[in-house]
Design an enzyme around this catalytic site. Structure first.
Site, PDB file in Angstrom:
ATOM      1  N   GLU A 114      -1.865   7.035  -4.227  1.00  0.00           N
ATOM      2  CA  GLU A 114      -0.402   6.260  -4.659  1.00  0.00           C
ATOM      3  C   GLU A 114       0.476   5.077  -3.908  1.00  0.00           C
ATOM      4  O   GLU A 114       0.437   5.084  -3.129  1.00  0.00           O
ATOM      5  CB  GLU A 114       0.096   8.280  -3.765  1.00  0.00           C
ATOM      6  CG  GLU A 114      -0.288   9.139  -4.486  1.00  0.00           C
ATOM      7  CD  GLU A 114       0.497  10.259  -4.254  1.00  0.00           C
ATOM      8  OE1 GLU A 114       0.633  11.419  -4.598  1.00  0.00           O
ATOM      9  OE2 GLU A 114       2.625  10.339  -4.122  1.00  0.00           O
ATOM     10  N   CYS A 141       3.885  14.753   8.436  1.00  0.00           N
ATOM     11  CA  CYS A 141       3.244  13.872   7.482  1.00  0.00           C
ATOM     12  C   CYS A 141       2.875  14.421   5.951  1.00  0.00           C
ATOM     13  O   CYS A 141       1.684  15.022   6.258  1.00  0.00           O
ATOM     14  CB  CYS A 141       2.809  12.635   7.625  1.00  0.00           C
ATOM     15  SG  CYS A 141       2.682  10.971   6.099  1.00  0.00           S
ATOM     16  N   GLY A 188      -2.641   6.397   4.722  1.00  0.00           N
ATOM     17  CA  GLY A 188      -3.966   6.411   5.459  1.00  0.00           C
ATOM     18  C   GLY A 188      -3.123   5.683   6.672  1.00  0.00           C
ATOM     19  O   GLY A 188      -1.982   5.348   6.280  1.00  0.00           O
ATOM     20  N   SER A 220       2.354  -1.398   8.774  1.00  0.00           N
ATOM     21  CA  SER A 220       2.739  -0.138   9.901  1.00  0.00           C
ATOM     22  C   SER A 220       1.736   0.924  10.475  1.00  0.00           C
ATOM     23  O   SER A 220       0.424   0.986   9.698  1.00  0.00           O
ATOM     24  CB  SER A 220       3.580   0.865   9.143  1.00  0.00           C
ATOM     25  OG  SER A 220       3.870   1.966   9.531  1.00  0.00           O
ATOM     26  N   CYS A 364       9.669   8.447   2.083  1.00  0.00           N
ATOM     27  CA  CYS A 364       8.102   8.370   3.227  1.00  0.00           C
ATOM     28  C   CYS A 364       8.500   9.594   3.096  1.00  0.00           C
ATOM     29  O   CYS A 364       8.478  10.636   4.228  1.00  0.00           O
ATOM     30  CB  CYS A 364       9.203   7.542   4.689  1.00  0.00           C
ATOM     31  SG  CYS A 364       8.897   7.494   5.915  1.00  0.00           S
TER      32      CYS A 364
END
Length: 393
Positions: A114, A141, A188, A220, A364
């Site tokens: 994505e 997550c 990832g 990040s 997020c």
């Protein structure tokens, strides 16, 4: 080589299960940096400047057809067609949020990743994936709940930027804001795919490709410390740290990687990075997702201030975005405000990130893609059923 670096190398190798291609396949030029492309042309007996021309065609003009490259002679074009190709991931599904955010499911082999485009008044940010799935198992997550499948190749990473640029109009005047920033914050852990992430970021920075400034490319990480130490010797981009907890006990619980590289080890590595980096005015971005009555109390804010007291930083507070079967709740506005104000009293710059694209699961922590689900959960819960199939540009 230090024990930590050896450990990191083994971790990267363990996740380095990108698709292996037969040697007879054509070279995907999107897998090459400009220097590597110049070396290829030298091997072909051609002048190295041909690589510069080709890079411009691919990344300035979005061209993937050798026949349309008018300043490259026909003989060379025919030679290139025999040995090379220009191939980016294709879009299988597109979703558009009411706030202008666009999420694409991009096909990589038999799986999907994505990519998210986030337009704002003064910029447009592309959130790019680095792996199919994720191995770090952060409990808050969505991507992490699917498990890890494989690393993306250079072409699959930079190809997300190329494909998005084609769609939103970077290569022409369309009235849509072009991509100004790229963040390695998609699916990832990018530091577990350094061999492909670094060349992809080099292409983002290259003036013959996208020519983005160092401060407009952000990586990040959840804190793979030895890999961060390696990266600071290789490339300079803006750095964001997914911290999400102010003490080791809590971070161990919600981010298992902390059991290997604790907060002190991570922050020591960050300070070393900042000593050599000028990508973001000597500052690091600290990301902190707020989980209701888990890490969002006033005492947590005081602890976080203590952790960061000697670190030049900006703090991004991120309202948690729910996903099915998640064990957490979203912090109330009053708890978010109190947390922010407590940190600001210490003199920190603290921003509450505006949630974008949550109506299409593009916010997020919500990205999951159509991966081979290591946890055996079905992806039918995802909202891609509401998307539309698109013709590739």
């Amino acid at each position: 080589m230090s024990e930590q670096t050896q450990t990191c190398a083994s971790e990267i190798q363990a996740t380095n299960v990108a698709v292996q291609h037969p040697k007879s396949e054509k070279i995907n030029l999107m897998n090459l940096t400009r220097q590597e492309m110049r070396e290829l042309f030298a091997e072909m007996g051609e002048k190295p400047f041909r690589a510069d021309q080709l890079m411009k065609w691919i990344y300035h003009f979005g061209e993937d057809n050798f026949d349309n490259m008018s300043n490259i002679n026909k003989v060379l074009r025919e030679k290139l067609k025999q040995i090379a190709e220009i191939k980016a991931p294709e879009v299988s599904v597109e979703q558009r949020s009411s706030d202008g955010t666009i999420k694409w499911a991009m096909q990589v082999g038999d799986q999907q990743i994505e990519t998210v485009y986030i337009p704002e008044d003064d910029r447009a940010t592309l959130c790019v994936s680095s792996q199919v799935g994720c191995a770090l198992a952060c409990k808050f997550c969505s991507t992490a709940q699917q498990g890890f499948n494989r690393n993306l190749t250079v072409s699959e990473i930079i190809g997300q930027v190329w494909r998005a640029s084609k769609i939103i109009g970077n290569f022409g005047v369309t009235g849509v804001r072009p991509i100004t920033n790229v963040v390695m914050m998609g699916m990832g852990e990018p530091l577990l795919n350094l061999n492909n992430v670094i060349p992809a970021m080099e292409i983002m920075l290259d003036d013959f490709a996208y020519g983005l400034s160092k401060r407009r490319v952000t990586l990040s990480t959840a804190g793979v410390v030895p890999a961060l130490d390696i990266m600071r010797e290789k490339i300079d981009v803006a750095l964001a740290i997914s911290l999400h907890a102010p003490n080791d006990e809590l971070r161990d619980e919600i981010m298992p990687i902390n059991k290997k590289y604790n907060i002190k080890m991570l922050m020591d590595s960050v300070h070393k990075y900042l000593e050599v980096s000028n990508a973001n005015h000597g500052k690091v971005t600290i990301e902190y997702v707020l989980l209701d009555h888990v890490n969002d109390g006033t005492e947590h804010a005081h602890q976080l201030a203590e952790v960061l007291k000697n670190t030049p930083c900006k703090i991004n507070l991120i309202p948690w975005n729910p996903f099915p079967e998640a064990p957490y709740g979203k912090s109330s506005n009053s708890r978010v405000d109190r947390f922010q104000k407590t940190l600001m009293e210490y003199g920190f710059t603290v921003i509450v990130r505006k949630t974008r694209g949550d109506d299409i699961d593009a916010a997020c922590g919500q990205l999951a893609g159509d991966v081979i689900d290591r946890t055996k959960r079905t992806m039918e819960k995802r909202k891609f059923g509401k998307g539309i199939a698109v013709q590739n540009h």
